[in-house]
Scaffold this active site. Structure first.
Site, short mmCIF file in Angstrom:
data_model
loop_
_atom_site.label_atom_id
_atom_site.label_comp_id
_atom_site.label_asym_id
_atom_site.label_seq_id
_atom_site.Cartn_x
_atom_site.Cartn_y
_atom_site.Cartn_z
CE1 TYR A 153 53.89 38.28 -16.12
CE2 TYR A 153 52.77 39.79 -17.61
CZ TYR A 153 52.97 38.50 -17.13
OH TYR A 153 52.25 37.46 -17.65
CG ASP A 248 53.28 40.79 -7.98
OD1 ASP A 248 53.03 40.91 -9.20
OD2 ASP A 248 53.56 39.68 -7.47
CE LYS A 276 57.71 34.48 -10.98
NZ LYS A 276 57.87 33.91 -12.32
P1 KE4 Z 1 52.27 33.51 -13.14
O1 KE4 Z 1 50.82 33.72 -13.51
O2 KE4 Z 1 53.17 33.44 -14.36
O3 KE4 Z 1 52.48 32.36 -12.17
O4 KE4 Z 1 52.73 34.81 -12.30
C1 KE4 Z 1 52.56 36.09 -12.87
C2 KE4 Z 1 53.54 37.04 -12.22
C3 KE4 Z 1 53.07 37.92 -11.26
N1 KE4 Z 1 53.89 38.78 -10.63
C4 KE4 Z 1 55.22 38.80 -10.91
C5 KE4 Z 1 56.10 39.77 -10.19
C6 KE4 Z 1 55.76 37.91 -11.88
O5 KE4 Z 1 57.09 37.96 -12.15
C7 KE4 Z 1 54.91 37.02 -12.55
C8 KE4 Z 1 55.41 36.08 -13.62
N2 KE4 Z 1 56.79 36.22 -13.97
C9 KE4 Z 1 57.11 35.79 -15.32
C10 KE4 Z 1 58.60 36.03 -15.60
N3 KE4 Z 1 59.07 37.31 -15.29
C11 KE4 Z 1 56.77 34.36 -15.51
C12 KE4 Z 1 57.30 33.76 -16.79
C13 KE4 Z 1 56.18 33.53 -17.76
O6 KE4 Z 1 55.31 34.41 -17.91
O7 KE4 Z 1 56.23 32.46 -18.39
#
Ligand code: KE4
Length: 437
Positions: A153, A248, A276
């Site tokens: 993701y 990523d 994060k």
């Molecule tokens: P954000 O747009 O949520 O800041 O980041 C997206 C993203 C990109 N790459 C990786 C590897 C990620 O894990 C994420 C976002 N992770 C999720 C949880 N696995 C965030 C939680 C959510 O979507 O509320």
């Protein structure tokens, strides 16, 4: 084996009432579907505050937190150095839409810490970071084809929301409506850890590929580590065919080592996306890499990307304090040891209970899979017993242990988790796992 009596179960009633009113004005009552309890039953807790390893909900319950805001809180909630830095920045204002010294300071820290980064651009989320990195890769190479892996993701980017992990899996829509065919026509999805498939693709059309984007350790199908040779093969093939390798590291960055997975595994990508921990809990994303690639980004190059609040001074101050504290204290050995204590205890209890399970751990990220097989890709993770996970989740929550509300997520141990917290978690897990049929 302690069976909780009715009066010992935690009371979440105020959360339930508030959630009903939230659902009247916010879709699903949440501002991100990953927080919805759809896969585990019940409704999300409404959190009042965090402190160290703990969350406190509006019913006054104290919970040991293994979500850490989905990764940012490696130091724990409200670390003194972070709070102090935010308060100082706040005394000067919130946003100026003009460069500040704080942006340069955080960028310099990232360049010093992350092996593959010579220049970095701040944005406001991981999604913005991956979206921009893919656009940069396409603009820099003048190629359109991008390669991702099922179960990874990378945020809700149209071109990457194909067989995605995390919340896209929990809510059963790995590829979302609203994304026109054209947006994903140039996206090729392979199986994570399948070296032969990756080599065959490059043999066939390597000179058409702009980039390969992957989570070097996947957190979004549950934790899945790269098998020996997978990252090195991706690196070699991208180099041989003029494609860019994008790690990523939104989740793994500053988590698996100070320099992230690329430091831990010794493989350096062309571009790195971050988020994060970089923001320490404030909205920060970033993408960085070799200067000659990054200089293709506007205003030095033709590839456009912009953002009103990018490099926001409050968020920068939070990130600087977080990374500085991590660099000064080097908590990684201790974090790994604490996490290993937890996962070996969980393994012992799940085995004792006769439950089909496997456990994946890299550093302070881990997942207890209700799956008899070791999870190496999405095809295996898709066989997780998510119904049993839901009952495990609820049993732990009733005992004050706050886990990610999905089997397809990573748990995080922070610097604030104590031996007592780990032991309390194992006591709760012992009770729950022994009663899981
Ligand atoms: P954000 O747009 O949520 O800041 O980041 C997206 C993203 C990109 N790459 C990786 C590897 C990620 O894990 C994420 C976002 N992770 C999720 C949880 N696995 C965030 C939680 C959510 O979507 O509320």
């Amino acid at each position: 084996m302690r069976v909780l009596q009715k009066d010992q179960l935690m009371d979440f009633s105020r959360s339930g009432q508030h959630f009903e009113s939230a659902s009247k004005v916010i879709p699903g009552g949440v501002n991100s579907p990953a927080r919805a309890f759809g896969a585990v039953g019940g409704s999300p807790l409404i959190i009042n505050r965090g402190e160290g390893a703990y969350l406190y909900d509006i019913d006054g319950n104290r919970l040991i937190d293994y979500v850490g805001s989905w990764g940012p809180h490696i130091l724990g909630h409200r670390h003194p150095a972070v709070i102090q830095a935010i308060e100082l920045a706040l005394s000067r204002g919130t946003s100026f839409g003009a460069p500040t010294e704080l942006e340069t300071e955080l960028a310099r820290l990232v360049v010093e810490i992350v092996p593959g980064v010579e220049k970095v651009r701040m944005v406001n989320s991981g999604t913005e970071a991956t979206m921009s990195a893919v656009r940069l890769a396409r603009g820099h190479t003048r190629r359109d084809t991008i390669v991702k892996f099922a179960g990874c993701y990378h945020g809700h980017v149209d071109s990457l929301l194909v067989q995605a992990g995390s919340g896209a899996l929990t809510h059963g829509m790995p590829s979302s409506p609203g994304v026109p065919e054209g947006c994903t026509a140039d996206t090729i999805v392979l199986e994570f850890n399948d070296i032969d498939q990756l080599e065959a693709l490059f043999t066939k059309q390597g000179n058409e590929i702009a980039c390969v984007i992957l989570e070097p350790v996947v957190g979004n199908m549950g934790v899945v580590a790269p098998l020996d040779g997978f990252l090195n093969t991706a690196r070699r093939l991208c180099t041989e065919h003029g494609a860019l390798l994008i790690f990523d590291e939104v989740m793994t960055g500053f988590r698996l080592a100070l320099g992230g997975a690329q430091e831990r595994f010794g493989v350096t990508p062309d571009l790195t996306t971050m988020g994060k921990i970089l923001g320490g809990g404030m909205p920060v994303g970033a993408y960085g890499g070799k200067a000659e690639v990054m200089d293709s980004i506007s205003p030095t190059g033709p590839v456009y990307q912009a953002g009103t609040l990018s490099g926001n001074p409050i968020a920068m101050a939070c990130g600087i304090a977080t990374l500085t504290t991590l660099r000064e204290t080097n908590p990684y050995p201790q974090l790994g040891a604490m996490t290993s204590k937890l996962t070996s205890g969980l393994r012992e209890m799940a085995t004792e209970a006769g439950l089909p399970h496997s456990i994946a751990q890299v550093g302070s990220m881990f997942t207890l899979f209700f799956n008899p097989d070791f999870v190496t890709n999405m095809a295996v993770s898709a066989r997780n017993d998510t119904e049993r996970f839901g009952r495990y989740f609820r049993g732990m929550l009733d005992r004050g242990i706050y886990l990610p509300c999905s089997q397809f997520e990573a748990n995080f141990v922070s610097c604030a988790h104590s031996e007592e917290d780990i032991n309390a978690t194992l006591t709760a897990a012992g009770e729950v796992l022994s009663q899981l049929d």
